[in-house]
Design a protein around this motif. Structure first.
Motif, mmCIF file in Angstrom:
data_model
loop_
_atom_site.group_PDB
_atom_site.id
_atom_site.type_symbol
_atom_site.label_atom_id
_atom_site.label_comp_id
_atom_site.label_asym_id
_atom_site.label_seq_id
_atom_site.Cartn_x
_atom_site.Cartn_y
_atom_site.Cartn_z
ATOM 1 N N SER A 135 0.839 -1.198 0.000
ATOM 2 C CA SER A 135 0.000 0.000 0.000
ATOM 3 C C SER A 135 0.873 1.246 0.000
ATOM 4 O O SER A 135 2.022 1.224 0.458
ATOM 5 C CB SER A 135 -0.924 0.015 1.222
ATOM 6 N N GLU A 137 0.390 3.796 1.775
ATOM 7 C CA GLU A 137 0.526 4.235 3.175
ATOM 8 C C GLU A 137 1.725 3.570 3.852
ATOM 9 O O GLU A 137 2.501 4.230 4.545
ATOM 10 C CB GLU A 137 -0.755 3.908 3.976
ATOM 11 N N ASP A 138 1.879 2.264 3.649
ATOM 12 C CA ASP A 138 3.002 1.539 4.257
ATOM 13 C C ASP A 138 4.339 2.086 3.763
ATOM 14 O O ASP A 138 5.277 2.272 4.539
ATOM 15 C CB ASP A 138 2.930 0.036 3.925
ATOM 16 N N LYS A 140 4.911 5.043 2.431
ATOM 17 C CA LYS A 140 5.056 6.431 2.893
ATOM 18 C C LYS A 140 5.544 6.471 4.344
ATOM 19 O O LYS A 140 6.422 7.250 4.697
ATOM 20 C CB LYS A 140 3.682 7.119 2.773
ATOM 21 N N GLU A 141 4.977 5.602 5.159
ATOM 22 C CA GLU A 141 5.358 5.537 6.571
ATOM 23 C C GLU A 141 6.830 5.132 6.716
ATOM 24 O O GLU A 141 7.574 5.741 7.493
ATOM 25 C CB GLU A 141 4.454 4.511 7.270
ATOM 26 N N PHE A 142 7.239 4.143 5.927
ATOM 27 C CA PHE A 142 8.639 3.713 5.948
ATOM 28 C C PHE A 142 9.556 4.863 5.527
ATOM 29 O O PHE A 142 10.575 5.139 6.163
ATOM 30 C CB PHE A 142 8.835 2.502 5.026
ATOM 31 N N GLU A 144 9.041 8.089 5.623
ATOM 32 C CA GLU A 144 9.085 9.152 6.638
ATOM 33 C C GLU A 144 10.002 8.776 7.794
ATOM 34 O O GLU A 144 10.806 9.582 8.252
ATOM 35 C CB GLU A 144 7.670 9.454 7.154
ATOM 36 N N LYS A 145 9.889 7.528 8.210
ATOM 37 C CA LYS A 145 10.708 7.024 9.318
ATOM 38 C C LYS A 145 12.200 7.111 8.979
ATOM 39 O O LYS A 145 13.035 7.418 9.818
ATOM 40 C CB LYS A 145 10.304 5.575 9.614
ATOM 41 N N GLU A 146 12.517 6.846 7.718
ATOM 42 C CA GLU A 146 13.922 6.824 7.280
ATOM 43 C C GLU A 146 14.397 8.161 6.710
ATOM 44 O O GLU A 146 15.556 8.282 6.293
ATOM 45 C CB GLU A 146 14.123 5.729 6.221
#
Ligand code: GTP
Ligand code: MG
Length: 173
Positions: A135, A137-138, A140-142, A144-146
């Motif tokens: 997805s 979202e998944d 994008k979240e990764f 942002e975290k990195e």
């Protein structure tokens, strides 16, 4: 794509990395020549293409390096990353494994490249929506975290390929 006779103010080396078959060579072909091939062959060793563009009245030559995703065809890692100011870290949105390998690619990149290198995570083959395995979202979240930029692209349909390169080049410039 730029007047070859003009003088070059800046040369920026960018590198493409990611598993075999994610579309690195076709992303490059789309960006440098506006071409796409369905029966693209696996890259052996290293190839590069350039595109010259104007940014803020300066001519910028993007020199984009492309290597094999397959370990046995890869060239010397340290030479590949040397001098790179931008990196496109590519996975295939239809193949989970290619996304799961991203942390390894990131580790290799962080181990060999300059610490200020600008990195964009790219989910390619966004045209294959019905086969999607990751997805947005998944991813994008990764990203942002990195601390990575993130976009989904389609080399086939020429979606977001320009934007992906210009995001990196603008940040470098
Ligand atoms: P290696 O050189 O082995 O590391 O692979 P690569 O990442 O360079 O992959 P390549 O560009 O050769 O593309 C692999 C396959 O995916 C080819 O059949 C391409 O035509 C196809 N492909 C690349 N981009 C897209 C895309 O955006 N959409 C679709 N549907 N297919 C794509
Ligand atoms: Mg290739």
């Amino acid at each position: 794509y730029g007047d070859p006779s003009q003088k070059i103010d800046y040369v920026f080396k960018l590198v493409l990395i990611g598993d075999s078959g994610v579309g690195k060579s076709q992303i490059l072909s789309r960006y440098a020549r506006n071409e796409f091939s369905m029966d693209s062959k696996a890259t052996i060793g290293v190839e590069f293409q350039t595109r010259t563009l104007v940014m803020d009245h300066k001519s910028v030559k993007a020199q984009i390096w492309d290597t094999a995703g397959q370990e046995r065809y890869r060239a010397v890692t340290s030479a590949y990353y040397r001098g790179a100011v931008g990196a496109m870290l590519v996975y295939d949105v239809t193949r989970r494994q290619t996304f799961d390998h991203i942390p390894r690619w990131l580790e290799e990149l962080r181990g060999h490249a300059d610490k200020n290198i600008v990195i964009i995570l790219i989910g390619n083959k966004s045209d294959l929506e019905d086969q999607r395995a990751i997805s947005m979202e998944d991813a994008k979240e990764f990203a942002e975290k990195e601390g990575l930029f993130f976009l989904e692209t389609s080399a086939l349909n020429a979606v977001n390929v320009e934007t992906a390169f210009s995001t990196v080049l603008t940040e470098i410039f």
